[in-house]
Scaffold this active site. Structure first.
Site, PDB file in Angstrom:
ATOM      1  N   ILE A  32       0.826  -1.210   0.000  1.00  0.00           N
ATOM      2  CA  ILE A  32       0.000   0.000   0.000  1.00  0.00           C
ATOM      3  C   ILE A  32       0.866   1.270   0.000  1.00  0.00           C
ATOM      4  O   ILE A  32       0.394   2.344  -0.387  1.00  0.00           O
ATOM      5  CB  ILE A  32      -0.960  -0.027   1.223  1.00  0.00           C
ATOM      6  CG1 ILE A  32      -2.206   0.780   0.963  1.00  0.00           C
ATOM      7  CG2 ILE A  32      -0.263   0.412   2.499  1.00  0.00           C
ATOM      8  CD1 ILE A  32      -3.322   0.534   1.975  1.00  0.00           C
ATOM      9  N   ASN A  88      11.720  -8.321   7.120  1.00  0.00           N
ATOM     10  CA  ASN A  88      11.989  -7.608   8.375  1.00  0.00           C
ATOM     11  C   ASN A  88      11.497  -8.465   9.546  1.00  0.00           C
ATOM     12  O   ASN A  88      10.400  -9.032   9.470  1.00  0.00           O
ATOM     13  CB  ASN A  88      11.261  -6.256   8.373  1.00  0.00           C
ATOM     14  CG  ASN A  88      11.784  -5.324   7.291  1.00  0.00           C
ATOM     15  OD1 ASN A  88      12.971  -5.319   6.991  1.00  0.00           O
ATOM     16  ND2 ASN A  88      10.894  -4.543   6.695  1.00  0.00           N
ATOM     17  N   HIS A 101       6.151 -11.889   5.971  1.00  0.00           N
ATOM     18  CA  HIS A 101       6.005 -11.484   4.565  1.00  0.00           C
ATOM     19  C   HIS A 101       7.362 -11.203   3.948  1.00  0.00           C
ATOM     20  O   HIS A 101       8.275 -10.729   4.618  1.00  0.00           O
ATOM     21  CB  HIS A 101       5.092 -10.258   4.430  1.00  0.00           C
ATOM     22  CG  HIS A 101       5.428  -9.134   5.358  1.00  0.00           C
ATOM     23  ND1 HIS A 101       5.073  -9.140   6.695  1.00  0.00           N
ATOM     24  CD2 HIS A 101       6.117  -7.992   5.168  1.00  0.00           C
ATOM     25  CE1 HIS A 101       5.519  -8.033   7.265  1.00  0.00           C
ATOM     26  NE2 HIS A 101       6.159  -7.322   6.362  1.00  0.00           N
TER      27      HIS A 101
HETATM   28  P1  AMP Z   1       7.016  -4.546   7.563  1.00  0.00           P
HETATM   29  O1  AMP Z   1       7.310  -3.137   8.030  1.00  0.00           O
HETATM   30  O2  AMP Z   1       8.206  -5.290   7.040  1.00  0.00           O
HETATM   31  O3  AMP Z   1       6.254  -5.314   8.620  1.00  0.00           O
HETATM   32  O4  AMP Z   1       6.087  -4.382   6.297  1.00  0.00           O
HETATM   33  C1  AMP Z   1       4.713  -4.171   6.369  1.00  0.00           C
HETATM   34  C2  AMP Z   1       4.308  -3.631   5.031  1.00  0.00           C
HETATM   35  O5  AMP Z   1       2.899  -3.764   4.914  1.00  0.00           O
HETATM   36  C3  AMP Z   1       4.630  -2.143   4.819  1.00  0.00           C
HETATM   37  O6  AMP Z   1       5.474  -1.995   3.697  1.00  0.00           O
HETATM   38  C4  AMP Z   1       3.250  -1.516   4.598  1.00  0.00           C
HETATM   39  O7  AMP Z   1       3.271  -0.478   3.645  1.00  0.00           O
HETATM   40  C5  AMP Z   1       2.435  -2.707   4.139  1.00  0.00           C
HETATM   41  N1  AMP Z   1       0.992  -2.617   4.371  1.00  0.00           N
HETATM   42  C6  AMP Z   1       0.358  -2.249   5.505  1.00  0.00           C
HETATM   43  N2  AMP Z   1      -0.978  -2.321   5.347  1.00  0.00           N
HETATM   44  C7  AMP Z   1      -1.190  -2.764   4.078  1.00  0.00           C
HETATM   45  C8  AMP Z   1      -2.358  -3.052   3.308  1.00  0.00           C
HETATM   46  N3  AMP Z   1      -3.607  -2.907   3.819  1.00  0.00           N
HETATM   47  N4  AMP Z   1      -2.202  -3.483   2.043  1.00  0.00           N
HETATM   48  C9  AMP Z   1      -0.965  -3.616   1.526  1.00  0.00           C
HETATM   49  N5  AMP Z   1       0.176  -3.389   2.193  1.00  0.00           N
HETATM   50  C10 AMP Z   1       0.072  -2.958   3.450  1.00  0.00           C
END
Ligand code: AMP
Ligand code: ZN
Length: 115
Positions: A32, A88, A101
């Protein structure tokens, strides 16, 4: 499925996402808040909180996530130029969503080490 998990809700289709790929074991969708021209998250359907919460039972699944990211990079045409995969883990690793992820980032040059 974990009740309060954002990514479990995306897997279940309860929260919308821009889907890139799905199969029996994983789902991939656009981040996102993209940090590169292409920024895709590849996640297991199964709720695993982090790499710190994974075990040898997940060996095949973890391999599948990386191979899926590699296939998406080839399909999208930036594999030869190169790309970055990132996982991460926990607070110091910068993890904000606690459902494991793989970030797949492509379409620009990355520096190393990351910040
Ligand atoms: P991390 O900081 O490695 O846990 O990555 C989490 C990721 O999820 C970040 O890059 C956010 O931008 C992404 N994210 C959070 N909410 C959503 C969502 N609803 N759809 C897609 N990506 C998301
Ligand atoms: Zn989850």
């Amino acid at each position: 499925m974990s009740q309060d998990c954002l990514f479990c809700k995306i897997v279940a289709g309860d929260i919308p996402s821009e889907l890139i790929h799905e199969d029996e074991h994983c789902v991939a969708f656009n981040d996102i808040s993209p940090q590169a021209p292409t920024h895709i998250l590849v996640i297991p359907r199964k709720h695993i909180e982090s790499m710190d919460d994974s075990s040898t039972n997940d060996s095949e699944l973890l391999g599948h996530l990386l191979l899926t990211a590699a296939k998406i990079a080839r399909d999208k045409g930036f594999a030869e130029n190169g790309y970055r995969t990132v996982i991460n883990t926990n607070e110091d690793g910068g993890q904000t969503v606690f459902h494991l992820h793989v970030h797949l980032l492509g379409g620009r040059k990355f520096i190393f080490p990351p910040g």
